[in-house]
Design an enzyme around this catalytic site. Sequence first.
Site, PDB file in Angstrom:
ATOM      1  CB  SER A  65      -0.909   0.029   1.232  1.00  0.00           C
ATOM      2  OG  SER A  65      -1.773  -1.077   1.257  1.00  0.00           O
TER       3      SER A  65
HETATM    4  N1  SAH Z   1      -0.882  -4.642   4.122  1.00  0.00           N
HETATM    5  C1  SAH Z   1      -0.323  -5.024   2.843  1.00  0.00           C
HETATM    6  C2  SAH Z   1      -1.317  -4.780   1.741  1.00  0.00           C
HETATM    7  C3  SAH Z   1      -1.173  -5.774   0.670  1.00  0.00           C
HETATM    8  S1  SAH Z   1      -2.433  -5.713  -0.558  1.00  0.00           S
HETATM    9  C4  SAH Z   1       0.983  -4.294   2.580  1.00  0.00           C
HETATM   10  O1  SAH Z   1       1.172  -3.200   3.111  1.00  0.00           O
HETATM   11  O2  SAH Z   1       1.816  -4.816   1.840  1.00  0.00           O
HETATM   12  C5  SAH Z   1      -3.723  -6.656   0.191  1.00  0.00           C
HETATM   13  C6  SAH Z   1      -3.401  -8.072   0.591  1.00  0.00           C
HETATM   14  O3  SAH Z   1      -4.605  -8.673   1.041  1.00  0.00           O
HETATM   15  C7  SAH Z   1      -2.866  -8.976  -0.528  1.00  0.00           C
HETATM   16  O4  SAH Z   1      -1.662  -9.553  -0.129  1.00  0.00           O
HETATM   17  C8  SAH Z   1      -3.976 -10.016  -0.704  1.00  0.00           C
HETATM   18  O5  SAH Z   1      -3.489 -11.300  -1.074  1.00  0.00           O
HETATM   19  C9  SAH Z   1      -4.590 -10.033   0.678  1.00  0.00           C
HETATM   20  N2  SAH Z   1      -5.960 -10.520   0.765  1.00  0.00           N
HETATM   21  C10 SAH Z   1      -7.006 -10.290  -0.081  1.00  0.00           C
HETATM   22  N3  SAH Z   1      -8.117 -10.931   0.342  1.00  0.00           N
HETATM   23  C11 SAH Z   1      -7.767 -11.568   1.510  1.00  0.00           C
HETATM   24  C12 SAH Z   1      -8.468 -12.420   2.413  1.00  0.00           C
HETATM   25  N4  SAH Z   1      -9.746 -12.758   2.237  1.00  0.00           N
HETATM   26  N5  SAH Z   1      -7.785 -12.903   3.477  1.00  0.00           N
HETATM   27  C13 SAH Z   1      -6.485 -12.605   3.691  1.00  0.00           C
HETATM   28  N6  SAH Z   1      -5.768 -11.815   2.858  1.00  0.00           N
HETATM   29  C14 SAH Z   1      -6.400 -11.306   1.774  1.00  0.00           C
END
Ligand code: SAH
Length: 216
Positions: A65
Amino acid sequence: MRTDSYKHIGRRYKLVDLLVGKGISDPNVLAAMLKVPRHFFMESFLDESAYLDKAFPIGSGQTISQPYTVAFQTQLLGLKKGEKVLEVGTGSGYQTAILAECKAKVFSIERQRELYHKTRVLLGELGYKVYLHFGDGYAGLPTFGPFDKILVTAGSEDLPDDLMHQLKIGGWMVIPVGDSQNQVMTKIVRVGENSFESMGFGDFVFVPMLKGTENK
Ligand code: SAH
C-alpha cells in the site's frame, strides 16, 4: 540482509514530512513510519523508489500500500499500547511492521501462500514478534479473538459479518468498502452485542479482498 543507509533514513524523514503535510498527526504513527525501512519490503530494484508516496507491486498480483494509506489507516485505528489487533491482508508485511512498532499485539492473515511464506521469513529476520496465519481473512481468527482493533488492507464489497463479531464490544474495525474501482475508508465501532456504528473517511483504491485461499 539489505542495508538501511543514511540515504534511506533521509528519504524516510522526507516521507514523514510529506505525511504530516497530508494531515497525519499521530506521533506514534509518524514515529513508526520513520522507523520501518520500507525498502526491505520491496524488490531490490525498487530501492530508489521505496520512499515515494506510491503503491508498488510485490508479486502474486498484489501491491504494497501507499505510505499515506498505511499511515491513514493506522491513525484511524487509534492503537494503544498492548492492544490486540488483527490485520487482514499481510501482503509485504510493511503495514504489519508499522502496527508492531505502535506496540500492538499483532495478528495478521494472508490468503496467498507464497506471499505468506516470503513475508513470514522477512518479518522474522527483522525481529518482529507477530502472529502470521495463512488462511481466508473473511473467517478471521476466532481462536485468538476478540480483538480491540481489526484492520483490513484489501477492498471489500460488504461488511464481513464474522470479522465484525470478532471485535470486542467497544472495538473498532477499519475497512475499505466498495466496488473494485473505489472504496470508502470505513470505521466500524462495535457498540453492543449486535450493534455497530459506521463512519466514512474518504475514497481509496485497494486490491480486492477475495474469498478462500491460493497456493501461489
Ligand atoms: N498490508 C499489505 C497490503 C497488501 S495488498 C501491505 O502493506 O503490503 C492486500 C493483501 O490482502 C494482498 O496480499 C492479498 O493477497 C490479501 N488478501 C485479499 N483478500 C484476503 C483475504 N480474504 N484474506 C487474507 N488476505 C487477503
